[in-house]
Design a protein around this motif. Structure first.
Motif, short mmCIF file in Angstrom:
data_model
loop_
_atom_site.label_atom_id
_atom_site.label_comp_id
_atom_site.label_asym_id
_atom_site.label_seq_id
_atom_site.Cartn_x
_atom_site.Cartn_y
_atom_site.Cartn_z
N MET A 1 -19.49 -60.71 -52.43
CA MET A 1 -19.21 -60.47 -51.02
C MET A 1 -17.92 -59.67 -50.89
SD MET A 1 -20.14 -64.15 -49.28
CE MET A 1 -19.81 -63.50 -47.65
N ASN A 2 -17.90 -58.79 -49.89
CA ASN A 2 -16.71 -57.98 -49.67
C ASN A 2 -15.61 -58.83 -49.05
OD1 ASN A 2 -18.07 -55.71 -50.59
ND2 ASN A 2 -18.86 -55.23 -48.53
N ASN A 3 -14.37 -58.53 -49.43
CA ASN A 3 -13.24 -59.19 -48.80
C ASN A 3 -13.07 -58.71 -47.37
OD1 ASN A 3 -12.58 -60.60 -51.15
ND2 ASN A 3 -11.35 -58.89 -51.94
N ILE A 4 -12.64 -59.63 -46.51
CA ILE A 4 -12.39 -59.26 -45.12
C ILE A 4 -11.12 -58.43 -45.03
CG2 ILE A 4 -11.87 -60.15 -42.82
CD1 ILE A 4 -13.49 -62.62 -43.52
N GLU A 5 -11.20 -57.26 -44.44
CA GLU A 5 -10.04 -56.40 -44.28
C GLU A 5 -9.46 -56.61 -42.89
OE1 GLU A 5 -10.85 -52.37 -45.16
OE2 GLU A 5 -11.63 -52.76 -47.17
N ILE A 6 -8.20 -57.01 -42.86
CA ILE A 6 -7.52 -57.27 -41.60
C ILE A 6 -6.58 -56.12 -41.28
CG2 ILE A 6 -6.06 -58.88 -40.32
CD1 ILE A 6 -8.74 -60.04 -41.14
N ASP A 7 -6.57 -55.70 -40.05
CA ASP A 7 -5.67 -54.65 -39.60
C ASP A 7 -4.37 -55.30 -39.13
OD1 ASP A 7 -4.37 -52.48 -38.60
OD2 ASP A 7 -5.81 -52.01 -37.03
N PHE A 8 -3.40 -55.37 -40.03
CA PHE A 8 -2.12 -56.01 -39.69
C PHE A 8 -1.18 -55.06 -38.94
CE2 PHE A 8 -3.45 -58.78 -43.24
CZ PHE A 8 -3.37 -60.00 -42.59
N ASN A 9 -1.53 -53.79 -38.88
CA ASN A 9 -0.68 -52.83 -38.17
C ASN A 9 -0.89 -52.91 -36.65
OD1 ASN A 9 0.50 -51.70 -40.52
ND2 ASN A 9 -1.35 -50.46 -40.84
N SER A 10 -2.09 -53.29 -36.25
CA SER A 10 -2.40 -53.41 -34.82
C SER A 10 -2.45 -54.89 -34.46
CB SER A 10 -3.75 -52.75 -34.50
OG SER A 10 -3.73 -51.39 -34.85
N LYS A 11 -1.70 -55.25 -33.44
CA LYS A 11 -1.63 -56.66 -33.07
C LYS A 11 -1.69 -56.82 -31.54
CE LYS A 11 2.26 -57.29 -35.27
NZ LYS A 11 3.49 -57.90 -35.81
N LEU A 12 -2.19 -57.98 -31.15
CA LEU A 12 -2.15 -58.39 -29.75
C LEU A 12 -1.16 -59.54 -29.67
CD1 LEU A 12 -3.50 -57.77 -26.99
CD2 LEU A 12 -5.05 -59.67 -27.46
N GLU A 13 -0.04 -59.31 -29.00
CA GLU A 13 1.01 -60.32 -28.92
C GLU A 13 0.95 -61.01 -27.56
OE1 GLU A 13 4.67 -58.35 -29.75
OE2 GLU A 13 4.18 -58.02 -31.87
N ILE A 14 0.79 -62.32 -27.58
CA ILE A 14 0.76 -63.13 -26.37
C ILE A 14 2.06 -63.90 -26.29
CG2 ILE A 14 -0.55 -64.82 -25.04
CD1 ILE A 14 -2.13 -62.28 -25.88
N THR A 15 2.83 -63.64 -25.25
CA THR A 15 4.12 -64.32 -25.08
C THR A 15 4.15 -65.04 -23.75
OG1 THR A 15 5.25 -62.60 -26.37
CG2 THR A 15 6.64 -64.03 -25.01
N ILE A 16 4.47 -66.30 -23.78
CA ILE A 16 4.69 -67.08 -22.56
C ILE A 16 6.16 -67.46 -22.53
CG2 ILE A 16 4.12 -69.17 -21.26
CD1 ILE A 16 1.37 -69.13 -22.58
N LYS A 17 6.88 -66.86 -21.62
CA LYS A 17 8.29 -67.20 -21.45
C LYS A 17 8.36 -68.38 -20.48
CE LYS A 17 10.32 -62.72 -22.57
NZ LYS A 17 11.26 -61.65 -22.15
N ASN A 18 8.25 -69.55 -21.05
CA ASN A 18 8.11 -70.76 -20.24
C ASN A 18 9.47 -71.36 -19.88
OD1 ASN A 18 7.93 -71.19 -23.17
ND2 ASN A 18 7.94 -73.37 -22.64
N LYS A 19 9.53 -71.98 -18.72
CA LYS A 19 10.71 -72.73 -18.29
C LYS A 19 10.57 -74.21 -18.62
CE LYS A 19 12.69 -69.12 -16.44
NZ LYS A 19 13.94 -68.57 -17.01
N ASN A 20 9.32 -74.67 -18.59
CA ASN A 20 9.02 -76.07 -18.87
C ASN A 20 8.00 -76.14 -20.00
OD1 ASN A 20 10.57 -77.26 -16.60
ND2 ASN A 20 9.07 -76.16 -15.34
N PRO A 21 7.88 -77.29 -20.66
CA PRO A 21 6.87 -77.44 -21.70
C PRO A 21 5.48 -77.12 -21.16
CG PRO A 21 8.40 -79.28 -21.76
CD PRO A 21 8.72 -78.50 -20.52
N VAL A 22 4.68 -76.44 -21.96
CA VAL A 22 3.34 -76.03 -21.55
C VAL A 22 2.31 -77.07 -22.00
CG1 VAL A 22 1.55 -74.27 -21.80
CG2 VAL A 22 3.96 -73.60 -21.67
N ASN A 23 1.45 -77.44 -21.09
CA ASN A 23 0.38 -78.40 -21.41
C ASN A 23 -0.49 -77.83 -22.52
OD1 ASN A 23 -2.61 -79.29 -20.94
ND2 ASN A 23 -1.37 -80.87 -19.95
#
Length: 270
Positions: A1-23
């Motif tokens: 089986m072929n190894n999975i190739e991951i594109d580490f150069n392209s990313k989706l960054e999710i940032t939550i600048k929270n004031k209180n703890p997030v549920n």
């Protein structure tokens, strides 16, 4: 089986600048539904022969503000579907959707189902509940931001209210759509010069006759055409239809026929 190739150069960054703890449940649903929206975007915009990966994978979770880096499998070099890549284009589409939620545009960039709306509601939920927080969605290439959404908690609250209203509209509309109901004619003139219109009875909805209108002339003409396998006139037959029921004070006043199942027409006496 072929190894999975991951594109580490392209990313989706999710940032939550929270004031209180997030549920934890809110955060989990937010990420799951964000992933679902990305997957749906890829499936809708790419062809079956292209094999663009629609799976997002967690690369890194950072402390402080909640920062999650997502990557995807390497995309094929050809054909070049989107300038900037799939992550860039998804962020662009998502930005346009959010603009619609905020009243900045009159129409959404694409048709959104009730499920889509519910998923977007979940995506922004962590900052709806945290006044002064921010949600930042960034598409990056080689550590450089190439596309970005920045949403404040105030904007999220506006968007949440908009989404709730749209979901209510969908619920109200769907509650008045009836599928494959038996309709028999009570009064049929089909005369534009007549003072009295067409009326029919759909016993599953109301035993009394109700005014009938048609979604379009194609449906109307088809129901007027009759049926070759019956010796009766068309207005003596029973019809299977989808219809929208319009009410006044909860009482059906108009049946709008939106689909006619011609092959299911039958003689009501048998």
């Amino acid at each position: 089986m072929n190894n999975i190739e991951i594109d580490f150069n392209s990313k989706l960054e999710i940032t939550i600048k929270n004031k209180n703890p997030v549920n934890l449940t809110d955060l989990t649903l937010s990420l799951l539904d964000l992933s679902s929206q990305f997957q749906k975007f890829i499936e809708r915009e790419s062809s079956e022969d292209t094999h663009i990966s629609n799976e997002l994978l967690i690369k890194k979770v950072s402390t402080g503000s909640i920062m999650i880096e997502l990557v995807t499998k390497s995309a094929p070099l050809l054909p070049l579907l989107w300038e900037g890549g799939s992550l860039y284009q998804w962020v662009s589409t998502s930005s346009n959707i959010i603009d619609w939620f905020l009243g900045k545009t009159k129409q959404p960039p694409q048709d959104l189902t009730k499920k889509d709306l519910q998923q977007w509601s979940n995506i922004i939920e962590p900052i709806v509940k945290d006044s002064g927080s921010q949600l930042i969605i960034s598409a990056t290439e080689n550590a450089t931001v190439i596309n970005q959404i920045i949403m404040s908690s105030d904007d999220a609250l506006v968007a949440k209210n908009f989404i709730n209203n749209k979901i209510s509209e969908i619920n109200d509309h769907s509650e008045h759509i009836y599928r494959k109901k038996v309709l028999v004619w009570y009064q049929t003139k089909f005369d534009v010069n007549s003072d009295t219109g067409d009326k029919a009875i759909v016993e599953d909805i109301r035993k009394s006759p109700v005014k009938v209108i048609f979604e379009d002339s194609v449906i109307k003409n088809a129901m007027l055409h009759g049926h070759n396998k019956f010796n009766k006139q068309w207005h003596e037959l029973a019809y299977i239809v989808d219809l929208e029921v319009q009410t006044i004070n909860g009482i059906p006043k108009v049946y709008k026929i939106i689909k006619y199942y011609e092959d299911d027409t039958f003689d009501p006496e048998y």
